[in-house]
Design an enzyme around this catalytic site. Structure first.
Site, mmCIF file in Angstrom:
data_model
loop_
_atom_site.group_PDB
_atom_site.id
_atom_site.type_symbol
_atom_site.label_atom_id
_atom_site.label_comp_id
_atom_site.label_asym_id
_atom_site.label_seq_id
_atom_site.Cartn_x
_atom_site.Cartn_y
_atom_site.Cartn_z
ATOM 1 N N ARG A 167 0.822 -1.202 0.000
ATOM 2 C CA ARG A 167 0.000 0.000 0.000
ATOM 3 C C ARG A 167 0.859 1.257 0.000
ATOM 4 O O ARG A 167 0.509 2.272 -0.605
ATOM 5 C CB ARG A 167 -0.939 -0.009 1.216
ATOM 6 C CG ARG A 167 -1.780 1.246 1.350
ATOM 7 C CD ARG A 167 -2.902 1.066 2.362
ATOM 8 N NE ARG A 167 -2.469 0.469 3.607
ATOM 9 C CZ ARG A 167 -1.836 1.130 4.589
ATOM 10 N NH1 ARG A 167 -1.573 2.421 4.466
ATOM 11 N NH2 ARG A 167 -1.477 0.519 5.694
ATOM 12 N N TYR A 198 -16.990 15.629 -17.167
ATOM 13 C CA TYR A 198 -17.305 14.249 -16.814
ATOM 14 C C TYR A 198 -18.255 14.258 -15.615
ATOM 15 O O TYR A 198 -17.958 14.856 -14.577
ATOM 16 C CB TYR A 198 -16.034 13.469 -16.486
ATOM 17 C CG TYR A 198 -16.313 12.120 -15.878
ATOM 18 C CD1 TYR A 198 -17.098 11.187 -16.554
ATOM 19 C CD2 TYR A 198 -15.817 11.782 -14.624
ATOM 20 C CE1 TYR A 198 -17.373 9.947 -15.996
ATOM 21 C CE2 TYR A 198 -16.092 10.543 -14.050
ATOM 22 C CZ TYR A 198 -16.876 9.642 -14.741
ATOM 23 O OH TYR A 198 -17.171 8.422 -14.178
ATOM 24 N N ASP A 243 -7.939 18.253 -15.880
ATOM 25 C CA ASP A 243 -8.195 16.892 -16.350
ATOM 26 C C ASP A 243 -7.759 16.833 -17.815
ATOM 27 O O ASP A 243 -8.369 17.444 -18.688
ATOM 28 C CB ASP A 243 -9.685 16.571 -16.208
ATOM 29 C CG ASP A 243 -10.017 15.135 -16.597
ATOM 30 O OD1 ASP A 243 -9.249 14.513 -17.348
ATOM 31 O OD2 ASP A 243 -11.088 14.642 -16.173
ATOM 32 N N LYS A 298 -8.366 5.101 -19.628
ATOM 33 C CA LYS A 298 -8.665 5.490 -20.993
ATOM 34 C C LYS A 298 -7.435 5.305 -21.903
ATOM 35 O O LYS A 298 -7.033 4.198 -22.175
ATOM 36 C CB LYS A 298 -9.194 6.920 -21.022
ATOM 37 C CG LYS A 298 -10.321 7.178 -19.998
ATOM 38 C CD LYS A 298 -11.459 6.185 -20.101
ATOM 39 C CE LYS A 298 -12.692 6.589 -19.292
ATOM 40 N NZ LYS A 298 -12.509 6.582 -17.833
#
Length: 376
Positions: free
Chosen positions: A47, A99, A171, A196
């Site tokens: 982690r 988005y 973004d 993406k």
């Protein structure tokens, strides 16, 4: 180094033990501690860090020209990491058209925690200026926007925001660093849904935040990443890093296809309007030419003559565009966005969004032509 070289070389060192040219997948969740209690090899627990994740982050930071990057399990996890920098009483300025998941986080998660937000038309710098307050700590830019490909002036908005002491996050998922590098225009953070174009094959989820400089922002994001624990799995990191090696050639080829399709649709009698910043008729074309590096991306949208039913009918006739959510993969996709975005949508009901893939442009255009035949 050029982007092509960065995408192949950064974070892909030859493995020192066996000499692997292809990076190994480091699946271990824990790492051996030194006899004196130290972790001299740099890793303690998955982690906190992982060799594959570090390699991925190094490459993404290099592609955007940033100081550092933090990787997350999804694009939504990445945007939430940025919003975690805010505190009750802070204010955010965000796009009215973006988005829908980003806006939903502000409405449903961040807002109830005491953070104020204002949605504005980011294509108008004066609207951004009017929305800024002494409490504004973050300005969120998405350009080109999802799904109507609106273009915001990154440099102008960043200058206005910095004058008020607010940080700026852009973004850059649609454009990718192949066509746009927002850090060059002064933004503080760049966000990506790695699912993406970075992944590019519709088989892995991820997100990333790139910081322009070292220091407090970078340190806080790194701390949040480890504390929240929303990090990508080792195999996901490996898939993403592998896919980045072909990012430049994929995006360039997809963009060439998209430009041809946009030109075809712009003259089709069955189409009301095409949204693609590469078209001279696009209202943000001049700004896009200024801040995008020679290409306008592989995303476009168009409004079918008629309404919602006509749009669904056209999508239903397509053969080489799969009806599916997401974007950036090697296969072409079509989606009716308004039906996905819910009650707050500002997307026209007759709009279809295309994610253009790597099929031959002639085949894709022929497919669109036959699907639109009844609308001529």
């Amino acid at each position: 180094m050029k982007l092509e070289t960065l995408s192949v070389r950064i974070g892909r060192d030859v493995e020192p033990m066996a000499g692997d040219v292809a990076p190994a997948i480091h699946m271990s969740t824990t790492f051996e501690r030194d006899s004196d209690g130290e972790f001299s090899r740099g890793y303690s627990y998955a982690r906190a860090d992982n060799p594959g994740r570090k390699a991925l982050e190094q490459c993404i930071a290099a592609l955007e020209g940033g100081h550092d990057a933090t990787a997350y399990s999804s694009g939504s996890a990445a945007s939430l990491a940025v919003f975690s920098l805010l505190r009750p009483g802070d204010h955010v300025v965000a796009p009215i058209e973006s988005y829908h998941g980003t806006a939903k986080q502000l409405r449903d998660i961040i807002g109830p925690m005491g953070v104020q937000y204002t949605f504005v038309d980011m294509t108008r710098a004066d609207a951004v200026r009017a929305a800024l307050t002494p409490a504004t700590k973050l300005v969120w830019i998405e350009t080109p926007s999802n799904p109507m490909l609106n273009v915001s002036d990154i440099e102008a908005i960043t200058a206005l925001s910095h004058e008020r002491g607010a940080i700026v996050c852009c973004d850059n998922t649609f454009a990718t660093p192949v066509w746009q590098r927002p850090l060059r225009f002064g933004v503080d953070l760049v966000m990506h849904s790695s699912t993406k174009y970075f992944g590019g094959h519709s088989d892995v989820m991820g997100g990333a935040i790139v910081t322009r400089e070292g220091g407090t922002l970078s340190e806080r994001l790194r701390d949040y990443q480890g504390t929240a624990g929303n990090t990508p799995a080792a195999f996901d990191c490996w898939l993403l890093r592998r896919s980045l090696t072909t990012l430049v050639c994929r995006v360039r080829a997809q963009t060439e296809n998209a430009a041809r399709i946009a030109e075809f649709l712009s003259t089709h009698q069955g189409i009301e309007r095409v949204f693609y910043p590469g078209l001279a008729s696009h209202r943000g074309h001049d700004i896009a030419r200024k801040q995008m590096q020679g290409g306008f991306g592989a995303m476009l949208s168009f409004c079918v003559r008629g309404g919602r039913e006509e749009a669904f009918a056209v999508a239903g006739k397509m053969k080489y565009f799969t009806r599916a959510t997401s974007l950036g993969g090697v296969e072409s996709l079509v989606e009716h966005r308004a039906s996905i975005e819910g009650p707050h949508t500002v997307t026209p009901q007759n709009l279809l969004r295309l994610s253009v893939g790597l099929e031959h442009a002639d085949d894709l255009i022929a497919d669109l032509d036959q699907a639109l035949a009844s609308r001529s």
